[in-house]
Enzyme design. Sequence first.
Site, PDB file in Angstrom:
ATOM      1  CG  ASP A 270       8.173   4.099 -17.608  1.00  0.00           C
ATOM      2  OD1 ASP A 270       7.951   5.287 -17.304  1.00  0.00           O
ATOM      3  OD2 ASP A 270       9.035   3.762 -18.439  1.00  0.00           O
TER       4      ASP A 270
ATOM      5  CG  ASP B  98      14.365   8.103 -19.760  1.00  0.00           C
ATOM      6  OD1 ASP B  98      13.609   8.337 -18.802  1.00  0.00           O
ATOM      7  OD2 ASP B  98      14.102   7.291 -20.667  1.00  0.00           O
TER       8      ASP B  98
HETATM    9  C1  GLA Z   1      11.158   5.215 -19.923  1.00  0.00           C
HETATM   10  C2  GLA Z   1      11.887   5.201 -18.585  1.00  0.00           C
HETATM   11  C3  GLA Z   1      13.245   4.557 -18.737  1.00  0.00           C
HETATM   12  C4  GLA Z   1      13.070   3.143 -19.261  1.00  0.00           C
HETATM   13  C5  GLA Z   1      12.295   3.161 -20.565  1.00  0.00           C
HETATM   14  C6  GLA Z   1      11.919   1.766 -21.026  1.00  0.00           C
HETATM   15  O1  GLA Z   1      11.785   6.041 -20.848  1.00  0.00           O
HETATM   16  O2  GLA Z   1      12.018   6.498 -18.063  1.00  0.00           O
HETATM   17  O3  GLA Z   1      13.941   4.546 -17.515  1.00  0.00           O
HETATM   18  O4  GLA Z   1      12.408   2.383 -18.284  1.00  0.00           O
HETATM   19  O5  GLA Z   1      11.074   3.903 -20.441  1.00  0.00           O
HETATM   20  O6  GLA Z   1      11.166   1.744 -22.200  1.00  0.00           O
END
Ligand code: GLA
Length: 416
Positions: free
Chosen positions: A158, A219
């Site tokens: 990430d 997300d």
């Molecule tokens: C980000 C990512 C998600 C997830 C969260 C975890 O928002 O895009 O897919 O991995 O972090 O904290």
Amino acid sequence: MQWSVTSVIVFLLIDGHNSLENGLLRKPPMGWLTWQRFRCVTDCRQFPDTCISEKLIRTQAKLLVDGGYLAAGYEYIIIDDCWLNNTRAADGSLQPDDDRFPSGIRSLADYVHSLGLKFGIYEDYGTQTCAGYPGVLGHLEQDAQTFASWKVDYLKLDGCNADIKDFDTGYPSMGHALNATGYPIAYSCSWPAYQEFSKMKPNYAAISQACNLWRNWGDIDDSWDSVYSIIQWFGDNQDRLAPFHGPGHWNDPDMIVVGNYGLSPGQSRAQMALWSIIAAPLILSVDLRAISEWAREIILNKNLISINQDPLGQMGRRIVKLDGNVEIWSKTLIDDRTAFVALFPQPYGTPIQLSVNLTNLGLGRFDEYDFFETFHGEFLGKYHKNERYSFTINPSGDVHAFYVESAIAKTLRFKV
Ligand code: GLA
């Protein structure tokens, strides 16, 4: 110019250094990930069955196998954020939360492997993960070695708590560190997602050389609005994304949310059909103890999976946007087949009937085409290239999915 053997070898070595070249993910990855359904629940006293823990992973891994998901291709089980201890060990290495992962990650990975699955984990390029656990910055080589020693087959990296400007060098550096371990680790990057959000134009040529897959956008949540907005973003940006999509390197619109609380059966069919057309990673995030039979059938649909896993690896495109916001997506498959999905997003209340010229579907190379419904495979009829194809779609985010092949193409194929 004269090329000596030595200079060619040097050139190849330099070129190899710039790209991932790990030979992995020749087809879009299929698997299961904790995040969308289980988020960052860490209180195992209050939520013993859903907290992020080795118990949850073992339970879901077993169900991936027993429920027929592994046999259908869903082979990775991946722990997202919130598995880490708040601090690194005395020697600087990463360690999991002791209470929730008492046996350690290597032992969990061994169990997952013993079931015939592959094991994935989450980290973050920055100083901390999005949920605030230690990130890899300053420890790239050490952490890559740790992952290899744990037999991690897939890393989702990430991009929280980092300088986005560093990504163009930082993400490839982590890729090199992973490669240098000698253990094959599929590499999922969030590099372009953060850049797109900051209105920078990601360098997809470089990203596709450094990562096996990459999140492009926000997300996903457990709602049709979220799924539909991602579909629209992919349609609107397809010309920038599709050229870099293919075996070994995939754009990633985020997880499949089918089987949870938010999507109707029609919307679930739509997500799975469109993710298959896009040749997106099929990463489920669902409680396999509680999934309904209809959701399971959609996720396991053999025709959709084979469209998704088609060896050409083409990213399908939105080819038509009609009145009432109906849109048609298409993907060229191997052996002169083409898959289509027509989506009716509006809550119009009653099914609509549509009719399109075959030429508007891009069908004109052969005189006649056989049409099949995708979900069940039934024959829908033979159409001449000058004819129109009529069909019905239910409203509120349902789809009509179909694929076509030409009898002539089939004959030629068998003659060769
Ligand atoms: C980000 C990512 C998600 C997830 C969260 C975890 O928002 O895009 O897919 O991995 O972090 O904290």
